[in-house]
Design a protein around this motif. Sequence first.
Motif, PDB file in Angstrom:
ATOM      1  N   MET A 101       6.732  -8.048   0.554  1.00  0.00           N
ATOM      2  CA  MET A 101       6.235  -6.706   1.067  1.00  0.00           C
ATOM      3  C   MET A 101       6.192  -5.372   0.143  1.00  0.00           C
ATOM      4  O   MET A 101       7.037  -5.410  -0.933  1.00  0.00           O
ATOM      5  N   SER A 102       5.503  -4.529   0.398  1.00  0.00           N
ATOM      6  CA  SER A 102       5.300  -3.302  -0.458  1.00  0.00           C
ATOM      7  C   SER A 102       6.616  -2.427   0.224  1.00  0.00           C
ATOM      8  O   SER A 102       7.319  -2.595   1.070  1.00  0.00           O
ATOM      9  N   GLU A 103       6.613  -1.420  -0.946  1.00  0.00           N
ATOM     10  CA  GLU A 103       7.882  -0.402  -0.665  1.00  0.00           C
ATOM     11  C   GLU A 103       7.463   0.585   0.611  1.00  0.00           C
ATOM     12  O   GLU A 103       8.309   1.405   0.750  1.00  0.00           O
ATOM     13  N   LEU A 104       6.264   0.519   1.300  1.00  0.00           N
ATOM     14  CA  LEU A 104       5.910   1.347   2.255  1.00  0.00           C
ATOM     15  C   LEU A 104       6.731   0.777   3.438  1.00  0.00           C
ATOM     16  O   LEU A 104       6.629   1.574   4.609  1.00  0.00           O
ATOM     17  N   VAL A 105       7.063  -0.329   3.575  1.00  0.00           N
ATOM     18  CA  VAL A 105       7.676  -0.956   4.801  1.00  0.00           C
ATOM     19  C   VAL A 105       8.994  -0.197   5.127  1.00  0.00           C
ATOM     20  O   VAL A 105       9.790  -0.320   4.356  1.00  0.00           O
ATOM     21  N   SER A 126       1.383  -1.327  -2.039  1.00  0.00           N
ATOM     22  CA  SER A 126       0.319  -1.885  -1.380  1.00  0.00           C
ATOM     23  C   SER A 126       0.610  -3.242  -1.027  1.00  0.00           C
ATOM     24  O   SER A 126       1.326  -4.155  -1.732  1.00  0.00           O
ATOM     25  N   GLN A 127      -0.079  -3.755   0.296  1.00  0.00           N
ATOM     26  CA  GLN A 127      -0.031  -5.141   0.678  1.00  0.00           C
ATOM     27  C   GLN A 127      -0.498  -6.160  -0.450  1.00  0.00           C
ATOM     28  O   GLN A 127      -0.267  -7.164  -0.825  1.00  0.00           O
ATOM     29  N   ASP A 128      -1.396  -5.382  -1.117  1.00  0.00           N
ATOM     30  CA  ASP A 128      -2.252  -6.185  -2.077  1.00  0.00           C
ATOM     31  C   ASP A 128      -1.406  -6.532  -3.466  1.00  0.00           C
ATOM     32  O   ASP A 128      -1.592  -7.613  -3.757  1.00  0.00           O
ATOM     33  N   GLN A 132       0.078 -10.454  -4.630  1.00  0.00           N
ATOM     34  CA  GLN A 132       0.169 -10.898  -6.022  1.00  0.00           C
ATOM     35  C   GLN A 132       1.682 -11.974  -6.282  1.00  0.00           C
ATOM     36  O   GLN A 132       1.528 -13.127  -7.012  1.00  0.00           O
ATOM     37  N   GLU A 133       2.762 -11.451  -5.775  1.00  0.00           N
ATOM     38  CA  GLU A 133       4.071 -12.131  -5.923  1.00  0.00           C
ATOM     39  C   GLU A 133       3.811 -13.467  -5.039  1.00  0.00           C
ATOM     40  O   GLU A 133       4.384 -14.615  -5.519  1.00  0.00           O
ATOM     41  N   GLY A 237      -4.833  -3.889   3.826  1.00  0.00           N
ATOM     42  CA  GLY A 237      -6.220  -4.156   3.755  1.00  0.00           C
ATOM     43  C   GLY A 237      -6.671  -5.465   4.504  1.00  0.00           C
ATOM     44  O   GLY A 237      -5.804  -5.908   5.205  1.00  0.00           O
ATOM     45  N   ILE A 238      -7.766  -5.885   4.368  1.00  0.00           N
ATOM     46  CA  ILE A 238      -8.237  -7.092   5.009  1.00  0.00           C
ATOM     47  C   ILE A 238      -8.492  -8.214   3.948  1.00  0.00           C
ATOM     48  O   ILE A 238      -8.823  -9.321   4.395  1.00  0.00           O
ATOM     49  N   GLY A 239      -7.970  -8.107   2.774  1.00  0.00           N
ATOM     50  CA  GLY A 239      -8.291  -9.346   1.777  1.00  0.00           C
ATOM     51  C   GLY A 239      -9.742  -9.180   1.269  1.00  0.00           C
ATOM     52  O   GLY A 239     -10.598  -9.378   1.817  1.00  0.00           O
TER      53      GLY A 239
END
Length: 329
Positions: A101-105, A126-128, A132-133, A237-239
Amino acid sequence: MKDPITFADVLSARKTIAGHVIHTPLRPSAALSDRIGSPVWLKCEQQQYTGSFKLRGAANAVLRLRDEEKAKGVVGVSTGNYGRALAFAARNAGVRSIICMSELVPQNKVDGIRALGAEVRIIGQSQDEAQQEVDRLVEQDGMIMLPPFDHADVIAGQGTLGLEIVEALPDVDTLLVPLSGGGLLAGVALVAKSVNPMIRVVGITMERGCAMITSLQEGKPTSVKELPTLADSLGGGIGENNQYTFDMCGDLTDDFVLVNEAQIADGIRAAYHDDQQVIEGAGAVGIAALRAGLVDNPGRTVVLTTGCNIDMDLHKRIVGGEDVDLMAE
Ligand SMILES: *Cc1c(COP(=O)(O)O)cnc(C)c1O
């Protein structure tokens, strides 16, 4: 070409996840009914195991894996609730899981996922970037990716929530559905429109980062800037290579509504003071939209209250009347 998801897929998802999820209550809201002048119910997925509906899709996706896939372990990206659900579903099926997850969670969500025995990786803004991970773990370690919304088994699992609603209330007029990646809306709307095409499906999201609506307006998956919001579970995002939810949300949604931060806070407050429910921002957007008069002529309405995973100190400040602006914090 991918196969379309069908009503039959949702029926079989219900068999698959029976006993793994709670058939949640459909609770009349006297306060909302009085306010809008027609009956309103809350579909209380904040009472689901793991505190959100996400378990339905995650459980269906994990349980439908073949044994050799289960042995490889599952990996997913999450704004929090899907991670919690995937960790829970994986643990119950004896499958290893890694959640990226991103740091915003929010920290409370990270802690909740670790407590369920999943490994957690925090990557980027970001989720994007977190995705990548996930891609790396799939390529290098052979793990099985189960995405949070754009997956046939996930969408069919979320659809089971729609089944519970239309069975209990076949004459419902309007469904108010929180919208982010669109797995929930796709599954629920598929069921609703299969049963009665006149059921109106309203997708609701926050002004601060409405990726699906922007994408549909642009005619292709489009990323939007992610900003701090009370509806943090609707972020992401929606991918870029969206397979299912972009088309399904475009085809099956009757109206889209945007709510601002003050309206979301009002929804959280009303859920608590009028209906005695602790509901997180993403789960309160339907209440917010109804109370703000943003849904025309709703009729017999079911509000999908989708989750409860809010930091309780933040919740206390909001229901205490404080004007919280996460952007300023
Ligand atoms: C994920 C989530 C949503 C949105 O679901 P999508 O399938 O991504 O559209 C709504 N409410 C809560 C509480 C969630 O966790």
